[in-house]
Design an enzyme around this catalytic site. Structure first.
Site, short mmCIF file in Angstrom:
data_model
loop_
_atom_site.label_atom_id
_atom_site.label_comp_id
_atom_site.label_asym_id
_atom_site.label_seq_id
_atom_site.Cartn_x
_atom_site.Cartn_y
_atom_site.Cartn_z
N ALA A 1 1.36 34.31 91.55
CA ALA A 1 1.40 35.62 90.90
C ALA A 1 2.23 35.46 89.63
O ALA A 1 3.05 34.55 89.53
CB ALA A 1 2.02 36.64 91.85
N GLY B 1 0.70 32.87 95.19
CA GLY B 1 -0.57 33.60 95.19
C GLY B 1 -1.77 32.69 95.02
O GLY B 1 -2.89 33.04 95.43
N GLU C 1 -2.49 31.42 98.38
CA GLU C 1 -3.05 32.55 99.13
C GLU C 1 -4.50 32.84 98.72
O GLU C 1 -5.32 33.24 99.54
CB GLU C 1 -2.16 33.79 98.93
CG GLU C 1 -0.80 33.59 99.60
CD GLU C 1 0.25 34.60 99.15
OE1 GLU C 1 0.47 34.72 97.92
OE2 GLU C 1 0.83 35.26 100.02
N GLU D 1 7.85 31.29 97.41
CA GLU D 1 8.37 32.64 97.17
C GLU D 1 9.84 32.82 97.55
O GLU D 1 10.58 33.52 96.86
CB GLU D 1 7.53 33.69 97.92
CG GLU D 1 6.18 33.97 97.28
CD GLU D 1 5.08 33.05 97.75
OE1 GLU D 1 5.38 32.01 98.38
OE2 GLU D 1 3.91 33.36 97.50
N1 CO8 Z 1 3.80 33.12 86.53
C1 CO8 Z 1 3.93 33.20 85.19
N2 CO8 Z 1 3.90 32.14 84.38
C2 CO8 Z 1 3.73 30.93 84.95
C3 CO8 Z 1 3.60 30.74 86.33
C4 CO8 Z 1 3.63 31.92 87.15
N3 CO8 Z 1 3.47 31.86 88.47
N4 CO8 Z 1 3.48 29.43 86.57
C5 CO8 Z 1 3.51 28.80 85.39
N5 CO8 Z 1 3.68 29.69 84.40
C6 CO8 Z 1 3.77 29.43 82.96
C7 CO8 Z 1 5.11 28.82 82.58
O1 CO8 Z 1 6.08 29.85 82.41
C8 CO8 Z 1 4.74 28.13 81.28
O2 CO8 Z 1 4.66 29.11 80.26
P1 CO8 Z 1 5.28 28.78 78.79
O3 CO8 Z 1 4.48 27.59 78.30
O4 CO8 Z 1 5.03 30.04 78.03
O5 CO8 Z 1 6.71 28.46 79.02
C9 CO8 Z 1 3.31 27.64 81.52
O6 CO8 Z 1 2.82 28.43 82.61
C10 CO8 Z 1 3.25 26.17 81.92
O7 CO8 Z 1 4.10 25.98 83.04
P2 CO8 Z 1 5.30 24.91 83.09
O8 CO8 Z 1 5.79 24.63 81.71
O9 CO8 Z 1 6.31 25.40 84.07
O10 CO8 Z 1 4.52 23.64 83.64
P3 CO8 Z 1 5.14 22.43 84.47
O11 CO8 Z 1 4.11 21.37 84.51
O12 CO8 Z 1 6.49 22.08 83.97
O13 CO8 Z 1 5.33 23.01 85.96
C11 CO8 Z 1 4.68 24.26 87.91
C12 CO8 Z 1 4.21 23.42 86.70
C13 CO8 Z 1 5.44 23.38 88.89
C14 CO8 Z 1 3.45 24.82 88.58
C15 CO8 Z 1 5.61 25.38 87.41
O14 CO8 Z 1 4.94 26.08 86.35
C16 CO8 Z 1 5.96 26.39 88.45
O15 CO8 Z 1 6.80 26.11 89.31
N6 CO8 Z 1 5.36 27.61 88.40
C17 CO8 Z 1 5.69 28.68 89.25
C18 CO8 Z 1 5.18 28.43 90.64
C19 CO8 Z 1 5.57 29.55 91.58
O16 CO8 Z 1 6.73 29.74 91.90
N7 CO8 Z 1 4.57 30.30 92.06
C20 CO8 Z 1 4.76 31.35 92.98
C21 CO8 Z 1 4.94 32.63 92.28
S1 CO8 Z 1 5.36 33.93 93.39
C22 CO8 Z 1 3.91 34.39 94.06
O17 CO8 Z 1 2.87 33.88 93.78
C23 CO8 Z 1 4.00 35.52 95.01
C24 CO8 Z 1 2.64 36.03 95.44
C25 CO8 Z 1 2.79 37.30 96.18
C26 CO8 Z 1 3.30 38.38 95.28
C27 CO8 Z 1 3.69 39.55 96.08
C28 CO8 Z 1 3.97 40.73 95.20
C29 CO8 Z 1 5.25 41.37 95.48
#
Ligand code: CO8
Length: 264
Positions: A70, A115, A118, A138
């Site tokens: 998400a 997400g 999921e 999460e």
């Molecule tokens: N949301 C928003 N932006 C994201 C997300 C995300 N989940 N994942 C990546 N991005 C963005 C980064 O901010 C970055 O943007 P920018 O270039 O503008 O800085 C771009 O995508 C590229 O990402 P990275 O530079 O971080 O790329 P890396 O290769 O260094 O890392 C990863 C890749 C490991 C995938 C890393 O991006 C990461 O850890 N992302 C987040 C993963 C995460 O924690 N996902 C879970 C989110 S919570 C969730 O999904 C809950 C679902 C249920 C919601 C319930 C509602 C209440």
């Protein structure tokens, strides 16, 4: 029926009975914002009505991610009420995917986190590229899986493994995901879509109503005591004897010819 809506974050390609739905927000690794979820809901409503799609593949744009979760930037400012509303929207949309009449195959081409994991769980089957990575991170963000992860992951891989993944937030690779039953199989990235199309075509050879109803009976059965599930199976089994495809399938077998199903 055709798609009339214009989508900013999704695309749908249809070829020989196979639909490929792609989440297209590669700059943020296909993160699911409210807008993406709203578009997904509209598209799923259309797909359910489309006779031209027998099997649906779901994938993410780019080589790095299926869906990295998400949208954390959008979630950051939410408070209790909005957080619950976001979870409810995600759950509603993912349930539409899970309950779609057509069989669905997630083609996991990279990160499937939060997400994204999921989303894959809401599909009937999951194929992974060798670079696929799964996790429910999460709790490290101060929340819990909110788009079905606590429920579907435990049902798929068992409570012990689901709890380990959710409590630790650890990310696992494709091999481990396959070992625990999260992935049906692992293939080289360049073969992912072809392999999914092959699987889709194996499904498409069979009587469509029988495939749709077997999905329904498996999924509904998991929600009820086994005796009720067996009763449901017997009822649906019996109802299929009123179809032309049952006559055709059995006649084709007995006459050693290929069946030609008409969905009647
Ligand atoms: N949301 C928003 N932006 C994201 C997300 C995300 N989940 N994942 C990546 N991005 C963005 C980064 O901010 C970055 O943007 P920018 O270039 O503008 O800085 C771009 O995508 C590229 O990402 P990275 O530079 O971080 O790329 P890396 O290769 O260094 O890392 C990863 C890749 C490991 C995938 C890393 O991006 C990461 O850890 N992302 C987040 C993963 C995460 O924690 N996902 C879970 C989110 S919570 C969730 O999904 C809950 C679902 C249920 C919601 C319930 C509602 C209440």
């Amino acid at each position: 029926m055709e798609i009339n809506q214009t989508y900013n974050y999704l695309s749908l390609a249809i070829e020989q009975g196979i639909g490929t739905l792609t989440i297209e927000r590669p700059k943020v690794l296909n993160a699911l914002s409210t807008e993406v979820l709203e578009e997904l809901e509209l598209m799923l409503d259309d797909i359910a009505m489309m006779e031209t799609i027998d099997v649906l593949l779901v994938t993410g744009a780019g080589e790095k991610a299926f869906v990295a979760g998400a949208d954390i930037a959008e979630m950051k400012e939410k408070r209790v009420f909005e957080g619950r509303a976001f979870s409810e929207v995600g759950n509603r949309v993912f349930s539409k995917l899970a309950n779609l009449r057509q069989p669905t195959i997630a083609c996991v081409n990279g990160f499937a986190l939060g997400g994204g994991c999921e989303l894959a769980l809401a599909c009937d089957m999951r194929l992974g590229a060798e670079n696929a990575k799964f996790g429910q991170p999460e709790v490290g963000l101060g929340i819990i899986p909110g788009f079905g992860g606590t429920q579907r992951l435990a049902r798929l891989v068992g409570t012990g493994m689901a709890k380990e993944l959710i409590f630790t937030g650890n990310i696992i690779d494709a091999k481990e995901a396959h070992r625990i039953g999260l992935l049906n199989r692992v293939v080289p990235a360049e073969e992912l879509i072809t392999e999914a199309q092959n699987l889709a075509n194996q499904i498409r050879k069979n009587a469509p109503l029988a495939v749709e109803l077997s999905k329904e009976v498996i999924d509904r059965g998991l929600e009820m005591p086994i005796e009720h599930g067996l009763r449901l199976e017997a009822e649906v089994f019996g109802s299929l004897f009123s179809t032309e495809d049952q006559t055709e399938g059995m006649d084709a077998f007995l006459n050693r010819r290929k069946a030609s199903f008409t969905k009647q």
